[in-house]
Design a protein around this motif. Structure first.
Motif, mmCIF file in Angstrom:
data_model
loop_
_atom_site.group_PDB
_atom_site.id
_atom_site.type_symbol
_atom_site.label_atom_id
_atom_site.label_comp_id
_atom_site.label_asym_id
_atom_site.label_seq_id
_atom_site.Cartn_x
_atom_site.Cartn_y
_atom_site.Cartn_z
ATOM 1 N N LEU A 119 0.848 -1.189 0.000
ATOM 2 C CA LEU A 119 0.000 0.000 0.000
ATOM 3 C C LEU A 119 0.885 1.240 0.000
ATOM 4 C CD1 LEU A 119 -2.821 -0.954 2.551
ATOM 5 C CD2 LEU A 119 -3.047 -0.667 0.075
ATOM 6 N N VAL A 120 0.541 2.204 -0.857
ATOM 7 C CA VAL A 120 1.380 3.387 -1.029
ATOM 8 C C VAL A 120 0.509 4.643 -1.018
ATOM 9 C CG1 VAL A 120 3.113 4.481 -2.492
ATOM 10 C CG2 VAL A 120 2.892 1.999 -2.498
ATOM 11 N N PRO A 121 0.862 5.660 -0.229
ATOM 12 C CA PRO A 121 0.112 6.916 -0.250
ATOM 13 C C PRO A 121 0.449 7.742 -1.490
ATOM 14 C CG PRO A 121 1.932 7.063 1.284
ATOM 15 C CD PRO A 121 1.920 5.656 0.797
ATOM 16 N N HIS A 122 -0.407 8.686 -1.794
ATOM 17 C CA HIS A 122 -0.311 9.465 -3.038
ATOM 18 C C HIS A 122 1.045 10.139 -3.204
ATOM 19 C CE1 HIS A 122 -1.834 11.898 -6.383
ATOM 20 N NE2 HIS A 122 -1.211 12.922 -5.827
ATOM 21 N N LEU A 123 1.560 10.801 -2.167
ATOM 22 C CA LEU A 123 2.813 11.534 -2.294
ATOM 23 C C LEU A 123 3.979 10.624 -2.642
ATOM 24 C CD1 LEU A 123 2.911 14.220 0.559
ATOM 25 C CD2 LEU A 123 2.353 14.522 -1.855
ATOM 26 N N ALA A 124 3.897 9.365 -2.230
ATOM 27 C CA ALA A 124 4.983 8.423 -2.499
ATOM 28 C C ALA A 124 4.787 7.699 -3.822
ATOM 29 C CB ALA A 124 5.085 7.410 -1.370
ATOM 30 N N ALA A 125 3.655 7.904 -4.473
ATOM 31 C CA ALA A 125 3.330 7.138 -5.678
ATOM 32 C C ALA A 125 3.356 7.993 -6.938
ATOM 33 C CB ALA A 125 1.946 6.496 -5.516
ATOM 34 N N LEU A 126 4.055 9.115 -6.894
ATOM 35 C CA LEU A 126 4.037 10.032 -8.036
ATOM 36 C C LEU A 126 4.856 9.513 -9.206
ATOM 37 C CD1 LEU A 126 4.411 13.429 -6.115
ATOM 38 C CD2 LEU A 126 2.317 12.305 -6.919
ATOM 39 N N ALA A 127 5.818 8.637 -8.975
ATOM 40 C CA ALA A 127 6.659 8.109 -10.058
ATOM 41 C C ALA A 127 6.827 6.599 -9.884
ATOM 42 C CB ALA A 127 8.014 8.805 -10.060
ATOM 43 N N PRO A 128 5.763 5.822 -10.126
ATOM 44 C CA PRO A 128 5.862 4.367 -9.943
ATOM 45 C C PRO A 128 6.768 3.739 -10.999
ATOM 46 C CG PRO A 128 3.778 4.947 -10.969
ATOM 47 C CD PRO A 128 4.435 6.240 -10.571
ATOM 48 N N PRO A 129 7.447 2.639 -10.664
ATOM 49 C CA PRO A 129 8.312 1.972 -11.647
ATOM 50 C C PRO A 129 7.500 1.293 -12.744
ATOM 51 C CG PRO A 129 8.188 0.701 -9.622
ATOM 52 C CD PRO A 129 7.493 1.995 -9.351
ATOM 53 N N GLU A 130 8.144 1.036 -13.836
ATOM 54 C CA GLU A 130 7.475 0.374 -14.962
ATOM 55 C C GLU A 130 7.027 -1.029 -14.562
ATOM 56 O OE1 GLU A 130 8.472 -0.865 -19.619
ATOM 57 O OE2 GLU A 130 9.864 0.374 -18.442
ATOM 58 N N GLY A 131 5.844 -1.405 -15.025
ATOM 59 C CA GLY A 131 5.317 -2.728 -14.729
ATOM 60 C C GLY A 131 4.495 -2.811 -13.470
ATOM 61 N N LEU A 132 4.269 -1.680 -12.820
ATOM 62 C CA LEU A 132 3.496 -1.657 -11.583
ATOM 63 C C LEU A 132 2.169 -0.951 -11.821
ATOM 64 C CD1 LEU A 132 3.804 -2.482 -8.560
ATOM 65 C CD2 LEU A 132 4.458 -0.117 -8.114
ATOM 66 N N THR A 133 1.100 -1.498 -11.302
ATOM 67 C CA THR A 133 -0.223 -0.897 -11.421
ATOM 68 C C THR A 133 -0.650 -0.365 -10.060
ATOM 69 O OG1 THR A 133 -0.859 -2.410 -13.193
ATOM 70 C CG2 THR A 133 -2.638 -1.308 -12.007
ATOM 71 N N LEU A 134 -1.133 0.862 -10.031
ATOM 72 C CA LEU A 134 -1.617 1.477 -8.801
ATOM 73 C C LEU A 134 -3.132 1.565 -8.860
ATOM 74 C CD1 LEU A 134 0.948 4.411 -8.393
ATOM 75 C CD2 LEU A 134 1.031 2.141 -7.353
ATOM 76 N N THR A 135 -3.794 0.950 -7.872
ATOM 77 C CA THR A 135 -5.248 0.973 -7.811
ATOM 78 C C THR A 135 -5.675 1.731 -6.563
ATOM 79 O OG1 THR A 135 -5.321 -1.218 -8.833
ATOM 80 C CG2 THR A 135 -7.353 -0.402 -7.836
ATOM 81 N N ARG A 136 -6.421 2.802 -6.776
ATOM 82 C CA ARG A 136 -6.857 3.601 -5.640
ATOM 83 C C ARG A 136 -7.811 2.790 -4.762
ATOM 84 N NH1 ARG A 136 -8.703 9.942 -5.779
ATOM 85 N NH2 ARG A 136 -9.349 10.114 -3.587
ATOM 86 N N GLN A 137 -7.570 2.854 -3.447
ATOM 87 C CA GLN A 137 -8.400 2.149 -2.481
ATOM 88 C C GLN A 137 -9.274 3.157 -1.722
ATOM 89 O OE1 GLN A 137 -7.883 -1.541 -2.267
ATOM 90 N NE2 GLN A 137 -6.998 -0.774 -4.189
#
Length: 291
Positions: A237-255
């Motif tokens: 689980l990652v908060p918004h401020l830490a998820a601004l530049a996700p690595p390639e191949g990763l999907t972020l789904t808002r909870q």
């Protein structure tokens, strides 16, 4: 007359529980703390501490004195803030605690704003886990700090501290594909170390979904956790401020979860010019997509 510095020691003992912990936090020796507390008892004329072997607890009179101490310290802080407002110009150090993702994303703008509006002010940033902030503020290690709370981990109140809301950010599930927390009851998890609010939030969110997370990695850095998740090492689980530049191949789904950040400071210091200046800069630096 009761000595304010000795009252501070008694207050710290009520929070930290042992003389050794008070001594370590305030850079005293345990014997020096014991001597100062014994002197305070003589000044008070009543027993403030109950000693059973090596254990020390506060008596009802001691607890009552701690409550008065909080009021005394708040009034002194307000007096210092009023004197600071009278002085011409805003200069000198102001020590600010911040959790890492805010230090990386917010404080470049904050420092730029402060340098432009108060060039003689010297902001000093220290990375602190929010769980450490109350102790650091009471000990005087920082003047103000950013703290946060999660939906499943509400913040605890401290009578010697005040805080005000800054912003709220959503949390995302970082995984190879879109999904919810419940979809990953059988997955490996990447979590923060024990004792952090981030760790407690993840554990309680999983428990609310009906399972306990199977922990594979303990990582105290969201960027590293996302890299591991992108490699298939687990989900996190990652908060918004830490998820601004996700690595390639990763999907972020808002909870349907959020993290709320607040500005914390010692009671009575909200009106101090340095605290007010940093607070103003922080509000201006918050991204427009966060409330």
């Amino acid at each position: 007359m009761l000595d304010v510095n000795r009252l501070r020691l008694l207050r710290e003992l009520s929070h930290r529980g042992t003389i050794a912990a008070v001594a370590e936090a305030l850079s005293f020796t345990p014997s020096a703390v014991s001597q100062q507390l014994s002197t305070l008892e003589r000044e008070a004329g009543v027993a403030l501490l109950a000693r059973t072997g090596r254990r020390v607890t506060l008596t009802p009179a001691g607890q009552n004195l701690v409550e008065h101490t909080e009021s005394v310290l708040e009034h002194l802080a307000r007096a210092e803030a009023e004197l600071a407002r009278v002085r011409a110009g805003l200069a000198g150090p102001v020590r600010i605690g911040s959790y890492p993702s805010a230090a990386r994303t917010l404080f470049p703008a904050v420092l730029t704003l402060l340098a432009r509006s108060h060039p003689m002010l010297e902001p000093q940033i220290t990375e602190l886990d929010p769980a450490e902030v109350p102790s650091a503020l009471r000990a005087g290690d920082v003047d103000m700090a950013l703290v946060h709370e999660y939906d499943f981990v509400p913040a605890t109140s401290d009578p010697g501290l005040n805080s005000e809301a800054l912003f709220t950010e959503p949390l995302y599930l970082a995984a190879p594909e879109q999904g919810t927390i419940a979809d990953h009851r059988d997955s490996s998890w990447i979590v923060s170390p024990a004792g952090t609010m981030c760790r407690s939030s993840t554990e309680r969110a999983c428990q609310a979904a009906g399972f306990s997370p199977r922990v594979r990695h303990e990582i105290d850095d969201f960027a590293t956790a996302m890299v591991l998740a992108a490699l298939g090492q687990g989900v996190t689980l990652v908060p918004h401020l830490a998820a601004l530049a996700p690595p390639e191949g990763l999907t972020l789904t808002r909870q349907s979860m959020s993290r709320r950040t607040r500005i914390a400071y010692r009671a009575g210091t909200a009106g101090h010019p340095a605290v007010a200046a940093v607070t103003s800069a922080l509000r201006e630096a918050v991204p427009t997509d966060l409330s």
